[in-house]
Motif scaffolding. Structure first.
Motif, PDB file in Angstrom:
ATOM      1  N   SER A   6      51.507  32.292  30.066  1.00 30.18           N
ATOM      2  CA  SER A   6      50.705  31.656  29.013  1.00 30.18           C
ATOM      3  C   SER A   6      49.937  32.747  28.296  1.00 30.18           C
ATOM      4  N   ASN A   7      49.010  32.344  27.425  1.00 33.22           N
ATOM      5  CA  ASN A   7      48.186  33.381  26.802  1.00 33.22           C
ATOM      6  C   ASN A   7      46.766  33.378  27.341  1.00 33.22           C
ATOM      7  N   VAL A   8      46.545  32.686  28.444  1.00 32.26           N
ATOM      8  CA  VAL A   8      45.193  32.665  29.012  1.00 32.26           C
ATOM      9  C   VAL A   8      45.215  33.038  30.488  1.00 32.26           C
ATOM     10  N   GLY A   9      44.038  33.388  30.999  1.00 32.64           N
ATOM     11  CA  GLY A   9      43.874  33.685  32.414  1.00 32.64           C
ATOM     12  C   GLY A   9      44.866  34.723  32.887  1.00 32.64           C
ATOM     13  N   GLY A  10      45.374  34.548  34.106  1.00 33.53           N
ATOM     14  CA  GLY A  10      46.319  35.520  34.638  1.00 33.53           C
ATOM     15  C   GLY A  10      47.708  35.353  34.058  1.00 33.53           C
ATOM     16  N   GLY A  11      47.953  34.232  33.387  1.00 29.71           N
ATOM     17  CA  GLY A  11      49.285  33.926  32.871  1.00 29.71           C
ATOM     18  C   GLY A  11      49.780  34.899  31.813  1.00 29.71           C
ATOM     19  N   TYR A  12      48.837  35.589  31.145  1.00 28.57           N
ATOM     20  CA  TYR A  12      49.252  36.486  30.071  1.00 28.57           C
ATOM     21  C   TYR A  12      50.106  37.642  30.619  1.00 28.57           C
ATOM     22  N   ASN A  13      49.801  38.058  31.870  1.00 27.92           N
ATOM     23  CA  ASN A  13      50.586  39.136  32.483  1.00 27.92           C
ATOM     24  C   ASN A  13      52.049  38.727  32.626  1.00 27.92           C
ATOM     25  N   LEU A  14      52.253  37.466  32.985  1.00 27.23           N
ATOM     26  CA  LEU A  14      53.614  36.987  33.220  1.00 27.23           C
ATOM     27  C   LEU A  14      54.362  36.897  31.892  1.00 27.23           C
ATOM     28  N   ARG A  15      53.649  36.408  30.867  1.00 30.99           N
ATOM     29  CA  ARG A  15      54.294  36.310  29.558  1.00 30.99           C
ATOM     30  C   ARG A  15      54.693  37.701  29.063  1.00 30.99           C
ATOM     31  N   ILE A  16      53.783  38.646  29.188  1.00 26.02           N
ATOM     32  CA  ILE A  16      54.060  39.979  28.651  1.00 26.02           C
ATOM     33  C   ILE A  16      55.218  40.615  29.422  1.00 26.02           C
ATOM     34  N   MET A  17      55.324  40.316  30.712  1.00 26.93           N
ATOM     35  CA  MET A  17      56.421  40.901  31.496  1.00 26.93           C
ATOM     36  C   MET A  17      57.769  40.331  31.088  1.00 26.93           C
ATOM     37  N   LEU A  18      57.810  39.009  30.870  1.00 23.52           N
ATOM     38  CA  LEU A  18      59.086  38.415  30.466  1.00 23.52           C
ATOM     39  C   LEU A  18      59.503  38.960  29.095  1.00 23.52           C
ATOM     40  N   ARG A  19      58.532  39.120  28.205  1.00 22.19           N
ATOM     41  CA  ARG A  19      58.850  39.657  26.878  1.00 22.19           C
ATOM     42  C   ARG A  19      59.319  41.106  26.962  1.00 22.19           C
ATOM     43  N   ARG A  20      58.761  41.837  27.935  1.00 21.73           N
ATOM     44  CA  ARG A  20      59.225  43.220  28.136  1.00 21.73           C
ATOM     45  C   ARG A  20      60.674  43.225  28.602  1.00 21.73           C
ATOM     46  N   ILE A  21      60.998  42.304  29.497  1.00 22.05           N
ATOM     47  CA  ILE A  21      62.367  42.236  30.003  1.00 22.05           C
ATOM     48  C   ILE A  21      63.328  42.006  28.834  1.00 22.05           C
ATOM     49  N   ILE A  22      63.008  41.023  27.990  1.00 18.01           N
ATOM     50  CA  ILE A  22      63.909  40.676  26.895  1.00 18.01           C
ATOM     51  C   ILE A  22      63.986  41.816  25.868  1.00 18.01           C
ATOM     52  N   SER A  23      62.829  42.356  25.503  1.00 11.77           N
ATOM     53  CA  SER A  23      62.812  43.459  24.525  1.00 11.77           C
ATOM     54  C   SER A  23      63.598  44.659  25.037  1.00 11.77           C
ATOM     55  N   THR A  24      63.419  44.953  26.319  1.00  7.68           N
ATOM     56  CA  THR A  24      64.098  46.121  26.886  1.00  7.68           C
ATOM     57  C   THR A  24      65.609  45.900  26.863  1.00  7.68           C
ATOM     58  N   MET A  25      66.031  44.682  27.199  1.00  6.52           N
ATOM     59  CA  MET A  25      67.477  44.396  27.158  1.00  6.52           C
ATOM     60  C   MET A  25      68.001  44.539  25.733  1.00  6.52           C
ATOM     61  N   ASN A  26      67.236  44.007  24.759  1.00  9.76           N
ATOM     62  CA  ASN A  26      67.680  44.108  23.366  1.00  9.76           C
ATOM     63  C   ASN A  26      67.730  45.550  22.888  1.00  9.76           C
ATOM     64  N   ARG A  27      66.676  46.294  23.214  1.00  4.12           N
ATOM     65  CA  ARG A  27      66.578  47.671  22.736  1.00  4.12           C
ATOM     66  C   ARG A  27      67.734  48.506  23.268  1.00  4.12           C
ATOM     67  N   LEU A  28      68.099  48.260  24.535  1.00  3.03           N
ATOM     68  CA  LEU A  28      69.133  49.083  25.156  1.00  3.03           C
ATOM     69  C   LEU A  28      70.498  48.402  25.137  1.00  3.03           C
ATOM     70  N   SER A  29      70.571  47.281  24.431  1.00  2.00           N
ATOM     71  CA  SER A  29      71.821  46.497  24.377  1.00  2.00           C
ATOM     72  C   SER A  29      72.360  46.199  25.770  1.00  2.00           C
ATOM     73  N   LEU A  30      71.477  45.785  26.671  1.00  2.00           N
ATOM     74  CA  LEU A  30      71.914  45.402  28.012  1.00  2.00           C
ATOM     75  C   LEU A  30      72.115  43.889  27.998  1.00  2.00           C
ATOM     76  N   LYS A  31      73.231  43.448  28.575  1.00  2.00           N
ATOM     77  CA  LYS A  31      73.511  42.014  28.495  1.00  2.00           C
ATOM     78  C   LYS A  31      73.475  41.361  29.881  1.00  2.00           C
ATOM     79  N   PHE A  32      72.329  41.477  30.560  1.00  2.00           N
ATOM     80  CA  PHE A  32      72.248  40.881  31.889  1.00  2.00           C
ATOM     81  C   PHE A  32      71.910  39.405  31.776  1.00  2.00           C
ATOM     82  N   ASP A  33      72.436  38.642  32.726  1.00  2.00           N
ATOM     83  CA  ASP A  33      72.099  37.221  32.788  1.00  2.00           C
ATOM     84  C   ASP A  33      70.865  37.073  33.685  1.00  2.00           C
ATOM     85  N   ILE A  34      69.778  36.555  33.103  1.00  2.00           N
ATOM     86  CA  ILE A  34      68.526  36.487  33.872  1.00  2.00           C
ATOM     87  C   ILE A  34      68.696  35.602  35.107  1.00  2.00           C
ATOM     88  N   ASN A  35      69.414  34.504  34.968  1.00  2.00           N
ATOM     89  CA  ASN A  35      69.623  33.629  36.132  1.00  2.00           C
ATOM     90  C   ASN A  35      70.363  34.338  37.261  1.00  2.00           C
TER      91      ASN A  35
END
Ligand SMILES: [Zn+2]
Ligand SMILES: [Zn+2]
Length: 898
Positions: free
Chosen positions: A353-382
Motif C-alpha cells: 500500500s502507500n501507508v504504514g509498513g505496506g509502502y516497502n512491499l509496494r516499492i519492492m514489487l515495483r522494483r521487481i517489475i522495473s528490473t525485469m523490464n529494464r533487463l528484458s527478463l521474462k520470469f513468471d512471478i508465480n
C-alpha cells in the motif's frame, strides 16, 4: 549514551567485561588492530589486524574454509541440531508482521519476538529457556545494496540464540563456548580462523558488552550480553539479564559454500534456474574476482556506484562483461530476494500500500517489475513464488497455506502498477532536469513513480544511495500515545465488575470527586476501550455521560451535579444501551472472521468502533468490496448468528495464549498486560479482547451491512448494524426498496407515454406543415402553434411552445416549414430541465435580413442566457422561465417589425 564511550570504558577492563572461560582454556590472545585499534581475541599468533583489516578478508569466496558444504536449508538443520543437542528448545519463527509491538511494523531481529511493552517498560516473554529460533527478519534501510553487495538482503534468517541466566539458562561463558563450538565442531572451521571482536550494545535504557565472531573477515554473529541499566557514571545490573546472540543463517551457508555471493547459495536451485533461463554465460572465476573486490571494499566508499567502479577496475572487467554478465545477474539476485520477502510479509498478513509498513512491499514489487523490464527478463512471478515456497518448505512449512493468497495479492498489485504506467509516463515526460533525491521522494510519494521506473525509462542511470534510507526515515513516524493529563496518583485500581458478575445496579464508594469527575472503588460502567464506546447510566441519579480508563483507574464523567468523597452511592447502568453495544461488538468479531474466510488470509482487523446504534469494522484488504462479496460476508455472519454458537471467555498467561492460538489473537492491537482475555466464538473466531460480548450468537438476531467503503490504500470500512437496529434497518430497507421500485415503474411509464406522444407527433408533422403554410394573411391558430402570415414577398412568422413539443419536434417542424415557405421564420420554445430553450429557423428569402443567429441571441438575452448560430439555424436559451412570452414577442418584432 555514546557507544564509543561505553566501548572505551569496557575495553579498559577486559577481564571484567570480555574475558570468557573459553579464551583462557584455549589460549586466546587479546590484540589491538594496527589500523583501527579495535581489540580482538584470536588464537593465531601471526594475526596483526582485526577481521576488517586483514589480508584474508573475504578470501573464503572461491576458497571456503570448511570441508562440508551446506546450503541455506542444510545450514539451519546443522545449527538447530547443534543447539538442540546442547539443551536448547527450537522455537518456530514468529510472524514478520510485528503485531505485538506498536512501535514496529516488521520483526527486525530475533529478540523482538520475545519483547513485550508494558507501559514504558520492555519485558521479556520466553516460551523456553534457553532457546534457538530461525527468525525471518525484515530490514528495508539498505534496499539499494540488495543484489549488488553479495551480502545484503531485504529479509534474512536471524539465528536467535537466547538465554536468561538462571537455573535453566546460562551467561557469557557458556554462550561464547557454544558459538565457538558451533563454528568449529559443527561447521568444521579451523580454530585459528575464529576471531572475536570486542564491541558494545545499547538501546532502550539498557546496555552491555558484546563479542562479534568472524571467520575470514565475514561476521557470522554477534553475542550481546544485555546486562546494565543507567548511565556510564552510574549503572547497575539489570534484574533480567539476557543473552541475545543473533547470527545470519545466510552467512553460515555462504562461508561453507564459498560462492561469489550469498545469493548463490541461499535460494536453493532458484538462482541457477533463473540464470539458466536468461542464458547468461556465467564465468565463475570472473564472478569470484569481481564480487571479492565488492565485498572487500564495500565499507571504503560512501557511494555504491563508487564501490562498483572500483571493483570493475580492480577485477579488470570490460564494459561488455559488465553489461552482459554482472548487471543482469545483479538484477536476478534482487528479484529473488524481493520475491522471498514479499512471500513472508504477505503470508503473515501485510499488504502492499502507500501507508504504514505496506509502502516497502509496494516499492519492492515495483522494483521487481522495473528490473525485469529494464533487463528484458521474462520470469513468471508465480513460478518464482512456487519455487521459493517449495524450497523453504523444510524450514518454514507454514508458507504452504498461503501459497495461493500470495499469488493473488501480487497479481492484483502488479496489475495496479501496469495500469498506472501511462500516467507515470506522462509525469516522466515532463521532467526537464535530472531529479534530486528530494524530487525522487516526491515523485514516489505523490505519484507512485519509483526510481527503478526512472532507471527503466533511462531518466537516471543510478539510484542515489540515500533514497531508500531517506524514504524509510519518512515512514518511521511512530504512533504517539496520548498522555494522561489528570492527576489520579495514589488512588487504588478500580475493581471492574463488568468482568465479573456484571451487575447493572450496584453500590460503590466514592474515592475521589472533582469537577464533573468521579472515581469509585468498583464499577460496572464499561470504560471506553478497544473501539467500544462507554456505558451510560446514573450515579446517585446524575447522568453519566462518559467513562474512561486511566491506567487501572476508571473515571466517570457526570453531566451535572457533585458527589461527596467518602459517600456510598447507588449506580445504574443503562442496560439497553449496553446490550446494543455488546451485540455490535460481538458482531465485529463475527464480521472480521467472515471477511477473512470470504476474502482471504490477508484480512486483519485494522480498527473498529462500536456505538449503540451503529458500528464499523475496518479491515485490511486490497480492493473495494464487490456487491457479491458483501452479500457473502453478511450471509456467513448471519449463519453464525443462526447457529447460536457459544461465546466463551478465558484468561491466559500471555505467552501461553500466543503459543496456543498464535498471533491472530491480536486483531484489536497489542495487549499491554501479562494476562490475556481470550474471547472464542466456538472455533469460528478467537481473539484477545477486553470488551463486552453476548453469551450466545443468537442474541444478535441479525447483522446487516449498511455500507462499505475503501477508506485508504489497503483498508476497507464495513459499516453495519445488529440486533433490533438491524431488524428495523431491514424493515426500512424493504420499504425503501418497494418505494424505489414504484418510482422506477412510474419513470418507465412516463417514458413510454413520451414515446407514444413522439410517434403521434411524427405522424402529425406533415399535416401540420401543410396546414400552417396554407394559412391566409393574418394571425392563425393551428394546433397549438401561432402563425402570422403577411402579404407575399414579406416575412412570415410562426411560433410554438406547447409542452408536448420537444427538441426533436421543433427541429423537424422548423426544417420542413422553411423548406416549404422560404419567407418563414420559425421560433420554437420549450423547457428542458431547469432551463428554457429556443430553436430558430429562418427561410432562405428572409434570412439575409433576419438571421436566425441574431434572433437567438436577442431571445436568449431576454431569457437570461446566451445563444447564437447561422443565418439559417440557431439556438439559445436561459434560466428565466417567466420570460417565455416576452422572448417570443421580441422575436416577432424583429421579424415583422411591429
Ligand atoms: Zn581494524
Ligand atoms: Zn471483543
Amino acid at each position: 549514551m555514546d557507544k564509543k564511550e561505553i566501548l572505551s570504558k569496557f575495553s579498559t577492563d577486559p577481564e571484567r567485561y570480555y574475558k570468557v572461560k573459553l579464551f583462557e582454556n584455549e589460549g586466546f590472545m587479546r590484540k589491538s588492530c594496527t589500523i583501527c585499534k579495535r581489540f580482538y581475541w584470536t588464537m593465531d599468533e601471526n594475526r596483526i589486524n582485526c577481521p576488517d583489516h586483514s589480508d584474508d578478508t573475504y578470501s573464503f569466496i572461491g576458497n571456503p574454509p570448511t570441508k562440508k558444504r551446506f546450503d541455506y536449508t542444510q545450514a539451519w538443520k546443522e545449527v538447530e541440531s547443534f543447539f538442540q543437542k546442547n539443551g536448547h528448545t527450537s522455537v518456530s519463527r514468529y510472524p514478520v508482521v510485528c503485531r505485538w509491538r506498536d512501535d514496529l511494523y516488521f520483526t527486525i531481529a530475533s529478540i523482538v519476538d520475545f519483547q513485550r511493552v508494558m507501559g514504558s517498560k520492555v519485558v521479556f516473554e520466553f516460551p523456553a529457556n534457553p532457546l534457538v529460533v530461525p527468525q525471518t527478519s525484515l530490514r528495508f534501510k539498505d534496499l539499494e545494496n540488495v543484489g549488488v553487495t553479495g551480502r545484503h538482503f531485504s529479509s534474512f534468517c536471524m539465528i536467535g540464540q537466547h538465554s536468561i541466566p538462571n537455573s535453566q539458562g546460562y551467561w557469557k561463558d557458556e554462550c561464547i563456548d557454544l558459538d565457538y563450538r558451533l563454528v568449529t565442531e559443527q561447521f568444521g572451521v579451523d580454530k585459528k580462523e575464529v576471531v572475536f571482536v570486542e564491541d558494545v550494545w545499547e538501546g532502550g535504557g539498557s546496555f552491555g558488552s558484546s563479542l562479534e565472531f568472524f571467520v575470514k573477515g565475514l561476521e557470522l554473529g554477534n553475542a550481546v550480553f544485555t546486562e546494565f541499566q543507567g548511565d556510564l557514571s552510574n549503572y547497575r545490573t539489570l534484574d533480567q539479564q539476557i543473552i541475545d546472540m543473533g547470527a545470519g543463517l545466510e552467512r553460515f551457508a555462504w562461508i561453507t559454500m564459498g560462492t561469489p555471493t550469498a545469493y548463490d547459495c541461499c535460494f536453493g536451485p532458484i538462482t541457477g534456474n533463473l540464470i539458466e533461463q536468461t542464458g547468461i554465460n556465467t564465468d565463475s572465476e570472473l564472478l569470484v574476482r569481481y564480487f571479492t573486490e565488492i565485498a572487500k571494499n564495500f565499507e571504503r566508499f560512501s557511494d555504491l556506484s563508487e564501490v562498483r567502479k572500483n571493483a570493475i577496475k580492480s577485477a579488470g572487467l570490460s564494459n561488455e562483461q559488465m553489461d552482459k554478465i554482472i548487471t543482469p545477474i545483479e538484477g536476478i539476485y534482487l528479484i529473488i530476494d524481493h520475491v522471498r520477502t514479499l512471500i513472508f510479509a504477505i503470508s503473515d498478513g501485510a499488504l502492499p500500500s502507500n501507508v504504514g509498513g505496506g509502502y516497502n512491499l509496494r516499492i519492492m514489487l515495483r522494483r521487481i517489475i522495473s528490473t525485469m523490464n529494464r533487463l528484458s527478463l521474462k520470469f513468471d512471478i508465480n513460478d518464482m513464488i512456487d519455487m521459493q515456497i517449495d524450497y523453504l518448505n523444510d524450514t518454514y512449512p507454514e508458507l504452504e497455506e498461503t501459497r495461493e493468497d500470495v499469488k493473488t495479492i501480487i497479481a492484483i498489485e502488479a496489475d495496479r502498477y501496469e495500469n498506472s504506467k501511462s500516467r507515470m509516463q506522462k509525469i516522466v515526460s515532463k521532467l526537464n532536469q535530472k531529479p534530486t533525491v528530494d524530487d525522487l521522494i516526491r515523485l514516489y510519494e505523490s505519484d507512485g513513480v519509483t526510481p527503478d521506473y526512472l532507471k527503466e525509462m533511462k531518466v537516471i542511470s543510478d539510484i542515489p544511495s540515500t533514497f531508500y534510507s531517506k524514504l524509510s526515515e519518512l515512514h518511521q513516524s511512530k504512533k504517539q500515545k496520548e498522555q494522561d493529563q489528570l492527576s489520579l496518583e495514589g488512588l487504588p485500581e478500580t475493581e471492574l465488575l463488568y468482568y465479573a458478575d456484571d451487575p447493572k445496579e450496584f453500590d460503590a464508594k466514592v474515592l475521589k470527586s472533582f469537577d464533573q469527575y468521579v472515581v469509585l472503588d468498583r464499577t460496572s460502567f464499561y470504560a471506553r476501550g478497544g473501539g467500544q464506546e462507554p456505558d451510560h447510566g446514573t450515579i446517585e441519579g446524575f447522568d453519566v455521560v462518559d467513562v474512561s480508563k486511566h491506567g487501572n483507574i476508571v473515571l466517570h464523567e457526570l453531566k451535572e451535579g457533585t458527589i461527596k468523597e467518602g459517600d456510598t452511592v447507588s449506580c445504574v447502568v443503562d442496560s439497553k444501551r449496553r446490550g446494543d453495544i455488546t451485540k455490535n461488538h460481538t458482531s465485529t468479531h463475527i464480521l472480521n472472521s467472515s471477511s477473512r474466510s470470504i476474502l482471504g488470509s490477508w484480512v486483519w482487523q485494522h480498527s473498529a468502533f462500536k456505538e449503540e446504534d451503529h458500528a464499523r469494522l475496518d479491515i485490511t484488504h486490497h480492493s473495494a468490496l464487490t456487491d457479491d462479496e458483501i452479500v457473502k460476508i453478511e450471509n456467513l455472519a448471519n449463519s453464525v448468528v443462526k447457529k447460536n454458537m457459544s461465546v466463551t471467555i478465558e484468561n491466559f498467561d500471555r505467552g501461553t495464549a500466543e503459543q496456543k492460538y498464535g498471533f491472530k489473537i491480536y486483531q484489536g492491537g497489542i495487549v499491554p498486560v501479562k494476562s490475556v482475555r481470550i474471547v472464542s466464538i466456538e472455533d469460528f473466531d478467537i481473539e484477545a479482547c477486553g470488551g463486552t460480548h453476548v453469551k450466545k450468537t443468537g442474541e444478535i438476531k441479525l447483522v446487516k451491512i449498511t455500507r462499505t467503503k475503501r477508506i485508504q490504500d489497503g483498508v476497507v470500512r464495513i459499516e453495519f448494524v445488529s440486533g433490533d437496529t438491524a431488524l428495523d434497518y431491514a424493515k426500512q430497507h424493504d420499504v425503501d426498496l418497494a418505494r424505489e421500485s414504484a418510482e422506477l415503474k412510474d419513470k418507465a411509464k412516463l417514458k413510454e407515454t413520451r414515446h407514444e406522444q413522439k410517434q403521434e407527433l411524427k405522424e402529425k408533422l406533415p399535416i401540420l406543415v401543410e396546414n400552417i403554410t396554407a394559412c391566409k394573411i393574418g394571425t392563425n391558430n393551428v394546433d397549438e402553434t401561432i402563425v402570422i402570415m403577411t402579404e407575399p414577398g414579406k416575412p412570415n412568422f410562426c411560433s410554438a411552445m406547447s409542452e408536448q413539443y420537444d427538441e426533436f419536434f421543433h427541429i423537424s417542424l422548423g426544417e420542413k416549414l422553411i423548406e416549404k415557405d422560404p419567407w418563414m421564420v420559425y421560433c420554437g420554445v420549450f423547457e428542458d430541465g431547469d432551463r428554457i430553450r429556443a430553436i430558430i429557423y429562418s427561410g432562405e428569402q428572409v434570412g439575409k435580413d433576419k438571421k436566425a443567429g441574431d434572433i437567438a441571441k436577442t431571445m436568449s438575452e431576454v431569457l437570461g442566457g446566451a445563444g447564437g448560430g447561422t443565418q439559417r439555424f440557431a439556438q439559445g436559451g436561459g434560466k428565466d422561465k417567466s420570460k417565455k412570452n416576452d422572448a417570443i414577442e421580441k422575436a416577432k418584432t424583429m421579424v415583422l417589425g411591429v
